[in-house]
Design a protein around this motif. Structure first.
Motif, PDB file in Angstrom:
ATOM      1  N   TYR A  42     -36.928 -35.695 -13.042  1.00  0.00           N
ATOM      2  CA  TYR A  42     -36.596 -35.934 -14.442  1.00  0.00           C
ATOM      3  C   TYR A  42     -35.329 -35.215 -14.887  1.00  0.00           C
ATOM      4  O   TYR A  42     -34.605 -35.711 -15.748  1.00  0.00           O
ATOM      5  CB  TYR A  42     -37.772 -35.559 -15.346  1.00  0.00           C
ATOM      6  CG  TYR A  42     -39.014 -36.360 -15.044  1.00  0.00           C
ATOM      7  CD1 TYR A  42     -38.943 -37.740 -14.876  1.00  0.00           C
ATOM      8  CD2 TYR A  42     -40.242 -35.751 -14.925  1.00  0.00           C
ATOM      9  CE1 TYR A  42     -40.073 -38.488 -14.602  1.00  0.00           C
ATOM     10  CE2 TYR A  42     -41.390 -36.497 -14.649  1.00  0.00           C
ATOM     11  CZ  TYR A  42     -41.299 -37.859 -14.492  1.00  0.00           C
ATOM     12  OH  TYR A  42     -42.418 -38.588 -14.217  1.00  0.00           O
ATOM     13  N   GLY A  43     -35.059 -34.045 -14.319  1.00  0.00           N
ATOM     14  CA  GLY A  43     -33.831 -33.328 -14.671  1.00  0.00           C
ATOM     15  C   GLY A  43     -32.597 -34.157 -14.366  1.00  0.00           C
ATOM     16  O   GLY A  43     -31.674 -34.240 -15.176  1.00  0.00           O
ATOM     17  N   LYS A  46     -32.382 -37.142 -16.778  1.00  0.00           N
ATOM     18  CA  LYS A  46     -31.918 -36.696 -18.093  1.00  0.00           C
ATOM     19  C   LYS A  46     -30.415 -36.400 -18.053  1.00  0.00           C
ATOM     20  O   LYS A  46     -29.676 -36.776 -18.965  1.00  0.00           O
ATOM     21  CB  LYS A  46     -32.705 -35.465 -18.529  1.00  0.00           C
ATOM     22  CG  LYS A  46     -32.470 -35.064 -19.946  1.00  0.00           C
ATOM     23  CD  LYS A  46     -33.412 -33.956 -20.358  1.00  0.00           C
ATOM     24  CE  LYS A  46     -33.221 -33.611 -21.808  1.00  0.00           C
ATOM     25  NZ  LYS A  46     -34.123 -32.568 -22.256  1.00  0.00           N
ATOM     26  N   GLU A  47     -29.989 -35.738 -17.001  1.00  0.00           N
ATOM     27  CA  GLU A  47     -28.577 -35.397 -16.831  1.00  0.00           C
ATOM     28  C   GLU A  47     -27.698 -36.645 -16.830  1.00  0.00           C
ATOM     29  O   GLU A  47     -26.599 -36.653 -17.377  1.00  0.00           O
ATOM     30  CB  GLU A  47     -28.422 -34.633 -15.510  1.00  0.00           C
ATOM     31  CG  GLU A  47     -27.035 -34.140 -15.205  1.00  0.00           C
ATOM     32  CD  GLU A  47     -27.003 -33.448 -13.846  1.00  0.00           C
ATOM     33  OE1 GLU A  47     -26.310 -33.952 -12.948  1.00  0.00           O
ATOM     34  OE2 GLU A  47     -27.688 -32.407 -13.699  1.00  0.00           O
ATOM     35  N   GLY A  49     -28.448 -39.396 -18.338  1.00  0.00           N
ATOM     36  CA  GLY A  49     -28.660 -40.164 -19.561  1.00  0.00           C
ATOM     37  C   GLY A  49     -29.562 -41.366 -19.367  1.00  0.00           C
ATOM     38  O   GLY A  49     -29.531 -42.307 -20.156  1.00  0.00           O
ATOM     39  N   LEU A  51     -33.161 -43.416 -19.207  1.00  0.00           N
ATOM     40  CA  LEU A  51     -34.459 -43.385 -19.869  1.00  0.00           C
ATOM     41  C   LEU A  51     -35.549 -43.246 -18.816  1.00  0.00           C
ATOM     42  O   LEU A  51     -35.476 -43.836 -17.747  1.00  0.00           O
ATOM     43  CB  LEU A  51     -34.680 -44.667 -20.668  1.00  0.00           C
ATOM     44  CG  LEU A  51     -33.710 -44.916 -21.823  1.00  0.00           C
ATOM     45  CD1 LEU A  51     -33.967 -46.290 -22.416  1.00  0.00           C
ATOM     46  CD2 LEU A  51     -33.835 -43.842 -22.877  1.00  0.00           C
TER      47      LEU A  51
END
Length: 106
Positions: A42-43, A46-47, A49, A51
């Protein structure tokens, strides 16, 4: 492998277990994390961008329903009933087929 997943796998493998059922559940969790480690980064998601998570999944289902003129709430309701009965969610394709069959019978 992500460092956090690696650390978690180490912690799980070192957990003491005195009951067979607990050991079995521990092994299931370990295997799940090991087999899906590339999907739970997930990191990185998220990094970049991207979803991810249940919100993104529901949004994609909602968007697909809207584009196909399908009631989102009815689809979710039917899919949940299908999941409880058969152990897997209903596909949108199956939902459409079911609706067409019911319309023909009416």
């Amino acid at each position: 492998m992500g460092k956090k997943v690696e650390e978690l796998l180490k912690i799980i493998s070192e957990l003491p277990c005195s009951q067979k059922q607990v050991e079995k559940e521990k092994q299931k969790l370990y295997n799940y994390l090991k087999n899906n480690e590339t999907r739970i980064n997930y990191g990185l998601f998220k990094e970049k961008g991207l979803l991810f998570g249940s919100g993104a999944v529901l949004l994609s289902i909602y968007t697909t329903c809207r584009l196909r003129n399908i009631s989102f709430t009815d689809f979710l309701h039917q899919s949940l009933k299908h999941n409880m009965r058969f152990g897997k969610p209903m596909l949108i394709k199956e939902y459409i087929q079911k609706k067409e069959t019911l319309a023909m019978a009416a």
